[in-house]
Design a protein around this motif. Structure first.
Motif, PDB file in Angstrom:
ATOM      1  N   PRO A   1      17.510  14.751 -20.217  1.00 17.49           N
ATOM      2  CA  PRO A   1      18.671  15.534 -20.655  1.00 17.49           C
ATOM      3  C   PRO A   1      18.480  16.167 -22.029  1.00 17.49           C
ATOM      4  O   PRO A   1      19.031  17.234 -22.306  1.00 17.49           O
ATOM      5  N   LYS A   2      17.688  15.525 -22.907  1.00 13.17           N
ATOM      6  CA  LYS A   2      17.449  16.111 -24.230  1.00 13.17           C
ATOM      7  C   LYS A   2      16.595  17.370 -24.112  1.00 13.17           C
ATOM      8  O   LYS A   2      16.836  18.358 -24.811  1.00 13.17           O
ATOM      9  N   ALA A   3      15.601  17.340 -23.234  1.00 20.25           N
ATOM     10  CA  ALA A   3      14.799  18.535 -23.002  1.00 20.25           C
ATOM     11  C   ALA A   3      15.663  19.641 -22.421  1.00 20.25           C
ATOM     12  O   ALA A   3      15.543  20.814 -22.803  1.00 20.25           O
ATOM     13  N   CYS A   4      16.544  19.285 -21.509  1.00 23.29           N
ATOM     14  CA  CYS A   4      17.436  20.285 -20.904  1.00 23.29           C
ATOM     15  C   CYS A   4      18.350  20.913 -21.953  1.00 23.29           C
ATOM     16  O   CYS A   4      18.646  22.111 -21.899  1.00 23.29           O
ATOM     17  N   ALA A   5      18.819  20.095 -22.898  1.00 20.07           N
ATOM     18  CA  ALA A   5      19.693  20.614 -23.955  1.00 20.07           C
ATOM     19  C   ALA A   5      18.952  21.645 -24.806  1.00 20.07           C
ATOM     20  O   ALA A   5      19.496  22.701 -25.145  1.00 20.07           O
ATOM     21  N   ARG A   6      17.704  21.356 -25.172  1.00 23.76           N
ATOM     22  CA  ARG A   6      16.924  22.291 -25.975  1.00 23.76           C
ATOM     23  C   ARG A   6      16.579  23.544 -25.157  1.00 23.76           C
ATOM     24  O   ARG A   6      16.608  24.662 -25.675  1.00 23.76           O
ATOM     25  N   LEU A   7      16.280  23.335 -23.893  1.00 18.33           N
ATOM     26  CA  LEU A   7      16.012  24.479 -23.017  1.00 18.33           C
ATOM     27  C   LEU A   7      17.246  25.370 -22.910  1.00 18.33           C
ATOM     28  O   LEU A   7      17.139  26.603 -22.906  1.00 18.33           O
ATOM     29  N   GLY A   8      18.409  24.758 -22.861  1.00 15.92           N
ATOM     30  CA  GLY A   8      19.644  25.537 -22.772  1.00 15.92           C
ATOM     31  C   GLY A   8      19.824  26.474 -23.949  1.00 15.92           C
ATOM     32  O   GLY A   8      20.307  27.607 -23.795  1.00 15.92           O
ATOM     33  N   VAL A   9      19.445  26.022 -25.132  1.00 16.58           N
ATOM     34  CA  VAL A   9      19.533  26.874 -26.321  1.00 16.58           C
ATOM     35  C   VAL A   9      18.573  28.060 -26.189  1.00 16.58           C
ATOM     36  O   VAL A   9      18.910  29.193 -26.544  1.00 16.58           O
ATOM     37  N   ARG A  10      17.391  27.810 -25.655  1.00 14.59           N
ATOM     38  CA  ARG A  10      16.376  28.865 -25.572  1.00 14.59           C
ATOM     39  C   ARG A  10      16.693  29.913 -24.503  1.00 14.59           C
ATOM     40  O   ARG A  10      16.263  31.056 -24.610  1.00 14.59           O
ATOM     41  N   VAL A  11      17.404  29.539 -23.463  1.00 15.43           N
ATOM     42  CA  VAL A  11      17.691  30.512 -22.403  1.00 15.43           C
ATOM     43  C   VAL A  11      19.113  31.058 -22.489  1.00 15.43           C
ATOM     44  O   VAL A  11      19.531  31.832 -21.631  1.00 15.43           O
ATOM     45  N   ALA A  12      19.842  30.688 -23.535  1.00 10.02           N
ATOM     46  CA  ALA A  12      21.236  31.128 -23.668  1.00 10.02           C
ATOM     47  C   ALA A  12      21.356  32.648 -23.662  1.00 10.02           C
ATOM     48  O   ALA A  12      22.328  33.207 -23.148  1.00 10.02           O
ATOM     49  N   GLU A  13      20.360  33.333 -24.233  1.00  6.24           N
ATOM     50  CA  GLU A  13      20.436  34.794 -24.315  1.00  6.24           C
ATOM     51  C   GLU A  13      20.432  35.461 -22.947  1.00  6.24           C
ATOM     52  O   GLU A  13      20.906  36.592 -22.798  1.00  6.24           O
ATOM     53  N   PHE A  14      19.931  34.788 -21.914  1.00 10.32           N
ATOM     54  CA  PHE A  14      19.845  35.379 -20.580  1.00 10.32           C
ATOM     55  C   PHE A  14      21.122  35.186 -19.773  1.00 10.32           C
ATOM     56  O   PHE A  14      21.363  35.901 -18.811  1.00 10.32           O
ATOM     57  N   ARG A  15      21.933  34.209 -20.164  1.00  6.93           N
ATOM     58  CA  ARG A  15      23.136  33.918 -19.386  1.00  6.93           C
ATOM     59  C   ARG A  15      24.408  34.021 -20.223  1.00  6.93           C
ATOM     60  O   ARG A  15      25.413  33.377 -19.942  1.00  6.93           O
ATOM     61  N   ASP A  16      24.345  34.845 -21.236  1.00  3.39           N
ATOM     62  CA  ASP A  16      25.504  35.123 -22.081  1.00  3.39           C
ATOM     63  C   ASP A  16      26.586  35.796 -21.228  1.00  3.39           C
ATOM     64  O   ASP A  16      26.329  36.776 -20.522  1.00  3.39           O
ATOM     65  N   ASP A  17      27.806  35.294 -21.301  1.00  4.05           N
ATOM     66  CA  ASP A  17      28.905  35.840 -20.487  1.00  4.05           C
ATOM     67  C   ASP A  17      29.226  37.285 -20.830  1.00  4.05           C
ATOM     68  O   ASP A  17      29.877  37.986 -20.040  1.00  4.05           O
ATOM     69  N   ALA A  18      28.777  37.743 -22.009  1.00  6.84           N
ATOM     70  CA  ALA A  18      29.040  39.130 -22.398  1.00  6.84           C
ATOM     71  C   ALA A  18      28.109  40.105 -21.685  1.00  6.84           C
ATOM     72  O   ALA A  18      28.339  41.314 -21.711  1.00  6.84           O
ATOM     73  N   LEU A  19      27.071  39.588 -21.050  1.00 13.52           N
ATOM     74  CA  LEU A  19      26.100  40.444 -20.372  1.00 13.52           C
ATOM     75  C   LEU A  19      26.530  40.737 -18.939  1.00 13.52           C
ATOM     76  O   LEU A  19      27.275  39.981 -18.319  1.00 13.52           O
ATOM     77  N   VAL A  20      26.037  41.850 -18.425  1.00 16.13           N
ATOM     78  CA  VAL A  20      26.244  42.204 -17.020  1.00 16.13           C
ATOM     79  C   VAL A  20      24.875  42.526 -16.420  1.00 16.13           C
ATOM     80  O   VAL A  20      23.886  42.700 -17.132  1.00 16.13           O
ATOM     81  N   HIS A  21      24.846  42.622 -15.116  1.00 15.64           N
ATOM     82  CA  HIS A  21      23.604  42.962 -14.429  1.00 15.64           C
ATOM     83  C   HIS A  21      23.143  44.359 -14.880  1.00 15.64           C
ATOM     84  O   HIS A  21      23.971  45.244 -15.028  1.00 15.64           O
ATOM     85  N   PRO A  22      21.852  44.568 -15.156  1.00 18.00           N
ATOM     86  CA  PRO A  22      20.706  43.710 -14.843  1.00 18.00           C
ATOM     87  C   PRO A  22      20.275  42.776 -15.974  1.00 18.00           C
ATOM     88  O   PRO A  22      19.313  42.030 -15.813  1.00 18.00           O
ATOM     89  N   ASP A  23      20.988  42.812 -17.128  1.00 10.79           N
ATOM     90  CA  ASP A  23      20.557  41.992 -18.256  1.00 10.79           C
ATOM     91  C   ASP A  23      20.929  40.519 -18.089  1.00 10.79           C
ATOM     92  O   ASP A  23      20.238  39.641 -18.600  1.00 10.79           O
ATOM     93  N   TYR A  24      22.023  40.274 -17.370  1.00 13.30           N
ATOM     94  CA  TYR A  24      22.422  38.892 -17.130  1.00 13.30           C
ATOM     95  C   TYR A  24      21.532  38.284 -16.046  1.00 13.30           C
ATOM     96  O   TYR A  24      21.258  38.904 -15.016  1.00 13.30           O
ATOM     97  N   VAL A  25      21.067  37.045 -16.280  1.00 11.55           N
ATOM     98  CA  VAL A  25      20.250  36.338 -15.301  1.00 11.55           C
ATOM     99  C   VAL A  25      20.982  35.083 -14.856  1.00 11.55           C
ATOM    100  O   VAL A  25      21.518  34.328 -15.687  1.00 11.55           O
ATOM    101  N   ASP A  26      21.010  34.869 -13.561  1.00  6.60           N
ATOM    102  CA  ASP A  26      21.648  33.679 -12.991  1.00  6.60           C
ATOM    103  C   ASP A  26      20.732  32.474 -13.223  1.00  6.60           C
ATOM    104  O   ASP A  26      19.883  32.145 -12.403  1.00  6.60           O
ATOM    105  N   VAL A  27      20.918  31.819 -14.377  1.00 11.17           N
ATOM    106  CA  VAL A  27      20.082  30.679 -14.761  1.00 11.17           C
ATOM    107  C   VAL A  27      20.926  29.405 -14.734  1.00 11.17           C
ATOM    108  O   VAL A  27      21.994  29.355 -15.331  1.00 11.17           O
ATOM    109  N   LYS A  28      20.413  28.386 -14.071  1.00 10.28           N
ATOM    110  CA  LYS A  28      21.057  27.077 -14.083  1.00 10.28           C
ATOM    111  C   LYS A  28      20.043  26.028 -14.525  1.00 10.28           C
ATOM    112  O   LYS A  28      18.911  26.017 -14.046  1.00 10.28           O
ATOM    113  N   ILE A  29      20.468  25.171 -15.452  1.00 10.89           N
ATOM    114  CA  ILE A  29      19.629  24.070 -15.918  1.00 10.89           C
ATOM    115  C   ILE A  29      20.185  22.785 -15.327  1.00 10.89           C
ATOM    116  O   ILE A  29      21.379  22.497 -15.446  1.00 10.89           O
TER     117      ILE A  29
END
Length: 410
Positions: A101-129
């Protein structure tokens, strides 16, 4: 911190080679599917990338001025966004799994830019950790890939167990049914050989030999690994490890028409093979071509590594910060001589990392005065935990800054 964040990737050739291959494979795979979608030969409306052992998403780097390069999990997100921009009718779903879970937490910070709610397709990426054991997530994710008609969307599964962790072949069973999945497995053949040696050793305890035999039989799905101590002793170590890889791959012939084992560069006594399983000849040929491009050759490679892109981006930003520069003016510079394809790659990379805005219509780059996107989780050289190669580590820690002693005109 995850172990990948505390070891210089350049000192671990097997890891560096793996990243080099998979970085390109993600891009090739998605592009092939998306292009086929435009021709109507494949349903590319949705494609899945799954990283089964995602880690924290970053590797400590001695060559990048940012002191880190992306791990496979972040690379999957980068290529997902790129292909969505190039093929807007394709949407890529990225699933990143790690039991820590600690690795997942750090990974979440690194991929936050891809799943920002302010983004729309095609910049938004459906990422789940997903913080869970990989095997427990195979069936749920396969269900996600199922279409209303019962068939599956295309999916690429990257399976890279940490250390000598074993995934029983029976656990992969759901992935072997149907034509949706393509699979890449990082197989630790040195670890397998070490366990087989212990089974064949007369000095081992019966209980240990029984346990290891059960482990290898589960990994292979049968006892195909057991060639007998006498036969094994007549083979060199390299021959044994190649044979173990081939014996692992062979039974997949019931499920995949194209299957191959590719040897990674060795380091730290590790010997691993990338096992590639696919239903597509085009996919098989593309993987082979990517692998070949990562091997030593007489003619220097032109593809830029992540650290190269970071270094050149910093150089160009230092030269042109706060100005708008035509594409042609950045070609053939003494500081960083690039061809056209390389420069386009660097400018896209610079834009993605907040160094400027690349106007493709005017073919010019507006360089920001300062980088607008600071590194989400900075890594420093002093955070390393390297215990080998002391001399090389000392050289890394003492190396000068990127522009030390370099005169940059105003």
């Amino acid at each position: 911190m995850h172990t990948n964040e505390t070891k210089f990737v350049e000192l671990h050739k097997q890891t560096e080679h793996k990243l080099d291959v998979m970085r390109q494979v993600f891009g090739k795979y998605l592009s092939i599917i998306a292009r086929a979608g435009t021709r109507g030969t494949v349903d590319a409306s949705r494609v899945f990338l799954i990283d089964g052992f995602a880690g924290a998403g970053g590797h400590l780097s001695s060559e990048s001025p940012r002191h880190q390069i992306p791990g496979t999990a972040v690379e999957a997100c980068i290529h997902a966004r790129n292909v969505q921009r190039d093929y807007p009718t394709t949407r890529v779903s990225v699933r990143l799994i790690d039991i820590d879970p600690k690795a997942c937490a750090r990974l979440g910070v690194r991929v936050a830019e891809f799943r920002d709610d302010a983004l729309v397709h095609p910049d938004y990426v459906d990422v789940k950790i997903i913080a869970a054991d990989f095997v427990s997530q195979i069936v749920p994710i396969l269900e996600e890939t199922r279409k209303p008609n019962g068939s599956r969307y295309c999916s690429l599964w990257w399976i890279d167990p940490f250390g000598t962790k074993t995934i029983p072949k029976s656990a992969l069973g759901p992935l072997l049914v149907g034509r949706g999945p393509e699979i890449v497995i990082n197989l630790d053949v040195r670890g397998i050989k070490r366990q087989r040696d212990a089974i064949y050793s007369v000095n081992g305890s019966p209980k240990t030999r029984i346990s290891l035999r059960a482990t290898l039989t589960a990994l292979y799905g049968d006892e195909l690994w057991d060639i007998g101590a006498l036969t094994a002793s007549a083979m060199s170590d390299d021959e044994q490890m190649r044979d173990l890889a081939i014996r692992y791959v062979r039974p997949f012939g019931h499920s995949f028409q194209f299957r191959e084992a590719y040897l990674l560069r060795s380091s730290d006594s590790q010997v691993r093979y990338l096992i590639h399983l696919t239903h597509s000849k085009q996919g098989s040929d593309a993987f082979a071509k990517v692998y070949e491009s990562t091997m030593p050759r007489e003619k220097p490679r032109t593809a830029l590594k992540p650290a190269d892109r970071d270094t050149i981006t910093d150089q160009l930003h230092k030269l042109f910060a706060g100005t708008t520069v035509a594409f042609e003016a950045m070609l053939g510079l003494k500081e960083c001589a690039l061809n056209r394809a390389q420069l386009k790659t660097v400018l896209r990379h610079a834009e993605a990392n907040g160094f400027g805005t690349y106007d493709t219509e005017k073919n010019e780059m507006r360089w920001h005065a300062e980088c607008s996107k600071p590194i989400a989780l900075p890594l420093e050289f002093e955070q390393h935990t390297e215990k080998r190669r002391a001399r090389k580590v000392r050289q890394i820690l003492k190396q000068p800054g990127l522009f030390d002693g370099v005169y940059v005109p105003k």
